[in-house]
Design an enzyme around this catalytic site. Structure first.
Site, short mmCIF file in Angstrom:
data_model
loop_
_atom_site.label_atom_id
_atom_site.label_comp_id
_atom_site.label_asym_id
_atom_site.label_seq_id
_atom_site.Cartn_x
_atom_site.Cartn_y
_atom_site.Cartn_z
N LYS A 22 -9.54 19.23 24.70
CA LYS A 22 -10.67 18.58 24.24
C LYS A 22 -10.52 17.02 23.90
O LYS A 22 -11.31 16.25 24.58
CB LYS A 22 -11.42 19.47 23.30
CG LYS A 22 -12.97 19.06 23.25
CD LYS A 22 -13.66 19.57 22.13
CE LYS A 22 -14.00 20.93 22.40
NZ LYS A 22 -15.28 21.67 22.64
N ARG A 92 -14.74 20.62 15.68
CA ARG A 92 -14.30 21.82 16.88
C ARG A 92 -12.77 21.63 16.92
O ARG A 92 -11.95 20.81 16.76
CB ARG A 92 -15.04 21.23 18.28
CG ARG A 92 -16.34 21.29 18.13
CD ARG A 92 -17.04 20.75 19.36
NE ARG A 92 -18.02 20.00 19.52
CZ ARG A 92 -19.06 20.71 19.79
NH1 ARG A 92 -19.10 21.65 20.47
NH2 ARG A 92 -20.41 19.93 19.80
N GLY A 101 -14.09 29.89 23.26
CA GLY A 101 -14.72 30.61 22.16
C GLY A 101 -13.67 31.46 21.25
O GLY A 101 -14.17 32.30 20.40
N MET A 103 -11.59 30.05 18.93
CA MET A 103 -11.62 29.59 17.71
C MET A 103 -13.01 28.95 17.04
O MET A 103 -14.03 29.03 17.74
CB MET A 103 -10.58 28.57 17.77
CG MET A 103 -9.31 29.01 17.90
SD MET A 103 -8.18 27.53 17.94
CE MET A 103 -8.27 26.82 19.45
N ARG A 336 -13.52 19.14 31.13
CA ARG A 336 -12.28 19.85 31.25
C ARG A 336 -12.17 20.29 32.73
O ARG A 336 -13.26 20.48 33.36
CB ARG A 336 -11.86 20.89 30.29
CG ARG A 336 -12.97 22.08 30.48
CD ARG A 336 -12.76 23.16 29.24
NE ARG A 336 -13.87 23.90 29.20
CZ ARG A 336 -14.09 24.72 28.27
NH1 ARG A 336 -13.35 24.62 27.22
NH2 ARG A 336 -15.16 25.49 28.51
N HIS A 455 -20.65 33.63 27.14
CA HIS A 455 -19.25 34.02 26.73
C HIS A 455 -18.87 34.95 27.76
O HIS A 455 -17.72 34.79 28.17
CB HIS A 455 -19.38 34.46 25.39
CG HIS A 455 -18.11 34.95 24.88
ND1 HIS A 455 -17.71 36.21 25.03
CD2 HIS A 455 -17.11 34.20 24.57
CE1 HIS A 455 -16.43 36.27 24.78
NE2 HIS A 455 -16.07 35.15 24.31
N SER A 764 20.61 44.40 42.05
CA SER A 764 19.23 44.19 41.80
C SER A 764 19.23 44.51 40.43
O SER A 764 19.56 45.71 39.82
CB SER A 764 18.50 45.30 42.68
OG SER A 764 17.23 45.15 42.27
N CYS A 831 14.05 44.14 40.43
CA CYS A 831 12.96 44.97 40.99
C CYS A 831 12.22 45.70 39.60
O CYS A 831 11.70 46.76 39.86
CB CYS A 831 13.85 46.06 41.73
SG CYS A 831 14.67 47.11 40.98
N TYR A 851 15.86 37.14 45.51
CA TYR A 851 14.48 37.79 45.81
C TYR A 851 14.09 38.44 44.42
O TYR A 851 14.68 38.47 43.52
CB TYR A 851 14.55 38.64 46.96
CG TYR A 851 15.30 40.07 46.63
CD1 TYR A 851 14.69 40.98 46.01
CD2 TYR A 851 16.54 40.25 46.83
CE1 TYR A 851 15.29 42.17 45.61
CE2 TYR A 851 17.22 41.30 46.53
CZ TYR A 851 16.71 42.46 45.83
OH TYR A 851 17.36 43.41 45.47
C1 PEP Z 1 14.12 49.30 36.15
O1 PEP Z 1 14.77 49.86 35.41
O2 PEP Z 1 13.77 48.02 36.12
C2 PEP Z 1 13.92 50.08 37.30
C3 PEP Z 1 13.34 49.03 38.56
O3 PEP Z 1 14.17 51.23 37.46
P1 PEP Z 1 13.26 52.32 36.86
O4 PEP Z 1 11.81 51.52 36.29
O5 PEP Z 1 12.63 53.23 37.84
O6 PEP Z 1 14.02 52.76 35.55
#
Ligand code: PEP
Ligand code: MG
Length: 874
Positions: A22, A92, A101, A103, A336, A455, A764, A831, A851
């Site tokens: 702001k 403000r 809203g 603060m 803003r 709000h 992974s 993962c 990935y």
């Molecule tokens: C993990 O542990 O991050 C995972 C992907 O396996 P799970 O959540 O099935 O234990």
């Protein structure tokens, strides 16, 4: 000496970290020559210093504040506390990131008993002067002294009742004076001292209160939801008051240069004549459409439109502005980059590129990845919608469809959803920042009062949550927990209702919902993101159907199939249980033979849905306690089919009981104890793959071994897989390329990644377990504990949701480095839940992962976040 206070004429937009959003923008507008009331900003560093100095303002900062005040007074030609020519200010908050809203704000500061007299004379409007004074007393008492507003509201109601008046606007000068007298008495009674008369004392106390509000409960929750660190602090803006409540040529409003709900390139907003800003935002009176200002004050409207164009061209983004008209003169109080729905964000970004205002990369950076979530949420299923009856209509404040059981109390709703996992809709007369937690848990929000910028509307849009506001057609009784529709039908707490944030329509029943698709601007942005990102985006999916959804949402393969999830169905769990409780190899093999065709079919379906893409299938990793029967009838049924007594089976189940199942007989440990399980799964994968291959499809199976802590475990399991495959190939005279890799989810595996990579063709990171085991904090119970860690600020974010880059991150970096040292260029991904979290994705990009894999619905979020990571780290 550090500079802690900047006049608006001294700052600019690039100083956002120091001056807050702001403050920086007020400075920028000042230098653009726009009509901004004068003032100054106390920096975020002053706020941090305030906390470092045990919640006091250092004398050098106080000195700088008063020096800036003097200059601001001189520029305005007015003086603090001078009844004949008083300088009055607003105080403000203004953090780096906007926190609407969350603060506190104090208006009309500088008024006291003498100044109010002077202001009455000066303006010839004693009603106005006293109205301003009573508002100031309330805000100061509430914000600075923590005396609840309700004490003052009760006094005001008493005066109204005695005078037979309903609306505030019907209170005359005498009534306002009486209210001021009563408010001061209330203040004295509750505080034990007189209302402070010295404007400098009022100012310093208010500045401290704004600093304190950085750490109020709602601000802390908002920060956690939006990844805003506590260390940023808030700035404080002190600005000369201008008055929208000085009569019919005065007014106040909020406007956006484009429609924040749809993105349409058309001025959008609301205003109220003869009102102060808080009246618009709080939704107490229902404002008029900004277009109507053209008729009320044509010159001001034209000037405002010009300012909108200037600001949008300057900031190259849609602007959200607050303005006040004081006796015919326009003042800009804020600008803003406006918060917007996900749909609007996409449209505005694509439009700005097409208008030649920004580049594709700029466009990608303008969209909050998490906001896309809203577009991936359900709409109403057309057939169910066609048979539903509209029972009322409100303002379409934030699009999407919500259906659920109605609740009138935010906390109660949050508890209900937390406990039952059911859907709920929050109904309130108007929301306040205290309702934020309930809004998080609600499917949607319905309010009885307030406009499109109230709000509820602003916050819901920020959260990507469906919201219908200002629905005056329904009668809401929050206290007793019911709502009555326009036909007089009553709905009690717990009844079903559905709301449509795109049309504003309300329905008194449950309506089926459907999933959304990626099309139009969404598709365009996703295509730009795909051109830009380096990380691949895969999905976690356990069935052909999920894999199909994932592919539709842009996933480039499967990063995790949790095979134990395939046994959740009623028929399947029975065979699975037989396998777990088998006492002999023979019995187990019999159970496995039942499971083999089921698994093969499942894998076949996933391979089909993901033809041409990698599919990572993880061997069984069941925490046993999740699968064992507890119900005596189920135990009996299982015992009968196993030809053993129920007592004996109960005994077996007791023996399988583990004190700490998450660190128990799961993951590859199961394959070490029972190699035949891994063999059956390997067979199912290879045979399913061969089948798809025979049908002409391309399959890329990646077999993943979970919960490894040592290379030898992987060697052991890999041998089973390879031997099984060899056997199948020999028997069938066919071949199929597959890879064997491992999850890195135990800290020891991360430390020994170099050795493990000798056998693992890919890694992974299972960051769910890796986080659990690195913190020594149960992933199932962390929530309960973490609440205390947030309130004490030991932790600011949930490490089970956003990767702990400091700690867990180091293990990942180490494992990546060691793994690739052994096996150059090896494919490494993530993962765990973190694979769909934008901040974690940025880390994955920086760490050079190949990935991320996340739940199908997060794939678009991950695609955009990965593109932003690539742009951010160029
Ligand atoms: C993990 O542990 O991050 C995972 C992907 O396996 P799970 O959540 O099935 O234990
Ligand atoms: Mg795991």
């Amino acid at each position: 000496m550090s500079k802690y206070v900047y006049l608006f004429s001294e700052g600019n937009a690039s100083m956002k970290n120091l001056l807050g959003g702001k403050g920086a923008n007020l400075s920028e507008m000042t230098s653009l020559g726009l009509p901004v009331p004068g003032g100054f900003t106390i920096t975020t560093e002053a706020c941090i210093r305030y906390y470092d100095d045990k919640e006091t303002i250092a004398p050098e900062i106080e000195k700088q504040i008063f020096e800036a005040l003097e200059k601001a007074e001189a520029a305005a030609g007015k003086k603090f506390g001078d009844p004949s020519n008083p300088y009055l200010v607003s105080v403000r908050s203004g953090a780096r990131a906007s926190m609407p809203g969350m603060m506190d704000t104090i208006l009309n500061l500088g008024l006291n008993d003498e100044v109010v007299e002077g202001l009455s004379k000066l303006t010839g409007n004693a009603r106005f002067a006293n109205d301003s004074y009573r508002r100031f007393i309330t805000m100061f008492a509430d914000v600075v002294m923590e005396i609840s507003k309700s004490n003052f509201e009760a006094e005001m109601d008493a005066v109204k009742e005695a005078r037979g008046v309903v609306a505030d606007t019907d209170l005359d000068e005498e009534a306002m004076k009486e209210i001021v007298t009563r408010f001061k008495a209330t203040y004295k009674k509750l505080k034990g001292e007189d209302f402070p008369q010295d404007p400098k004392v009022q100012l310093m106390e208010s500045v401290k209160a704004v600093f304190r509000s950085w750490n109020n409960e709602r601000a802390i929750i908002y920060r956690r939801l939006n990844d805003i660190p506590a260390s940023w602090g808030t700035a404080v803006n002190v600005q000369e008051m201008v008055y929208g409540n000085m009569g019919e040529t005065s007014g106040t409003g909020v406007a956006f240069t484009r429609n924040p709900a749809t993105g349409e390139n058309k001025l959008y907003g609301e205003f109220l004549m003869n009102a102060q800003g808080e009246d618009v935002v709080a939704g107490i009176r229902t404002p008029s459409d900004i277009q109507q200002l053209k008729d009320v004050m044509p010159d001001v409207y034209e000037q405002f439109c010009e300012i909108c164009t200037t600001l949008e061209n300057h900031y190259k983004d849609m602007q959200d502005m607050e303005f006040t008209i004081e006796r015919g003169k326009l003042y800009m109080l804020q600008t803003r980059n406006g918060k917007r729905t996900a749909a609007a964000a996409l449209k505005i970004a694509v439009d700005l590129v097409n208008e030649g205002m920004i580049s594709k990369e700029d466009a990608l950076m303008k969209i909050e990845p998490k906001a896309l979530d809203a577009l991936l949420h359900p709409g109403f299923e057309p057939k169910s919608l066609a048979s539903a009856t509209e029972v009322a209509k409100g303002l379409p404040a934030s699009p999407g469809a919500a259906t659920g059981r109605i609740y009138f109390d935010a906390k109660e709703l949050a508890e209900y959803v937390r406990e039952t996992g059911e859907k709920a809709v929050l109904i309130r007369l108007e929301t306040s920042p205290e309702d934020i937690e309930g809004m998080v848990f609600a499917q949607g929000v319905l309010t009885g009062r307030g406009g499109m910028t109230s709000h509820a509307a602003v916050v819901a849009r920020g959260m990507g949550k469906c919201c219908v506001s200002g629905c005056s057609e329904v009668l809401i009784n929050e206290k007793e927990g019911y709502v009555v529709d326009k036909n007089g039908k009553r709905y009690n707490k717990g009844d079903w209702m559905s709301i449509d944030g795109t049309t504003g329509r309300i329905y008194g029943e449950e309506i089926a919902t459907t999933e959304a698709k990626i099309a139009g601007d969404f598709e365009t942005i996703m295509a730009w993101a795909d051109e830009t990102r380096k990380l691949k985006v895969l999905a976690n999916a356990d069935s052909g159907k999920d894999a199909e959804v994932a592919r539709g949402l842009g996933a480039e393969g499967i990063g995790l199939t949790r095979t134990e999830h395939m046994f959740f169905g009623e028929d399947r769990i029975f065979a699975f249980r037989k396998m777990i409780v088998s006492e002999t190899l023979e019995a187990r093999q019999k159970a496995l033979a039942e499971l083999l065709p089921i698994q093969r079919q499942d894998f076949y379906e996933i391979f089909k849905a993901m033809e041409g893409c990698p599919v990572t299938i993880r061997l069984l990793d069941p925490p046993l306690h999740e699968f064992l029967p507890t119900d005596p009838a189920e135990v009996k049924h299982l015992a009968e089919s196993l030809n053993i007594s129920a007592d004996h089976l109960t005994d077996l189940i007791h023996r399988l009981h583990e004190m700490n199942p998450m660190m128990g007989h799961r993951g590859c440990r199961l394959a070490v104890s029972y190699p035949e399980i891994a063999a059956m799964q390997a067979r199912a994968i290879i045979e399913a793959g061969l089948k798809v291959q025979e049908e002409g499809g391309k399959v890329m199976p990646k077999i993943m071994v979970p919960l490894v802590f040592d290379k030898k475990e992987l060697t052991f399991v890999k041998k089973i897989i390879d031997e099984t495959a060899k056997e199948i190939f020999a028997q069938s005279n066919k071949e199929l390329h597959y890879e064997v890799g491992t999850m890195i989810e135990i800290p020891r595996a991360a430390l020994l990644a170099g050795e493990i990579a000798e056998d693992a063709e890919f890694f992974s990171f299972g960051t769910n377990d890796l986080t659990q085991m690195t913190f020594g904090l149960s992933r199932d119970d962390a929530g309960r504990i973490l609440d205390d860690y947030y309130s004490t600020q030991i932790l600011e974010t949930d490490p089970t949701a956003s990767l702990d880059q400091n700690g867990v991150g180091q293990l990942i970096e180490f494992a990546v480095e060691r793994g690739r040292k052994t096996r150059e260029g090896m494919s490494i991904g993530i993962c765990g839940e973190h694979g769909g979290d934008p901040a974690s994705i940025d880390f994955c990009h920086r760490t050079g992962l190949s990935y991320v894999s996340c739940s199908p619905f997060r794939a678009p979020i991950a695609r955009l976040a990965a593109a932003q990571a690539a742009i951010n780290n160029k």
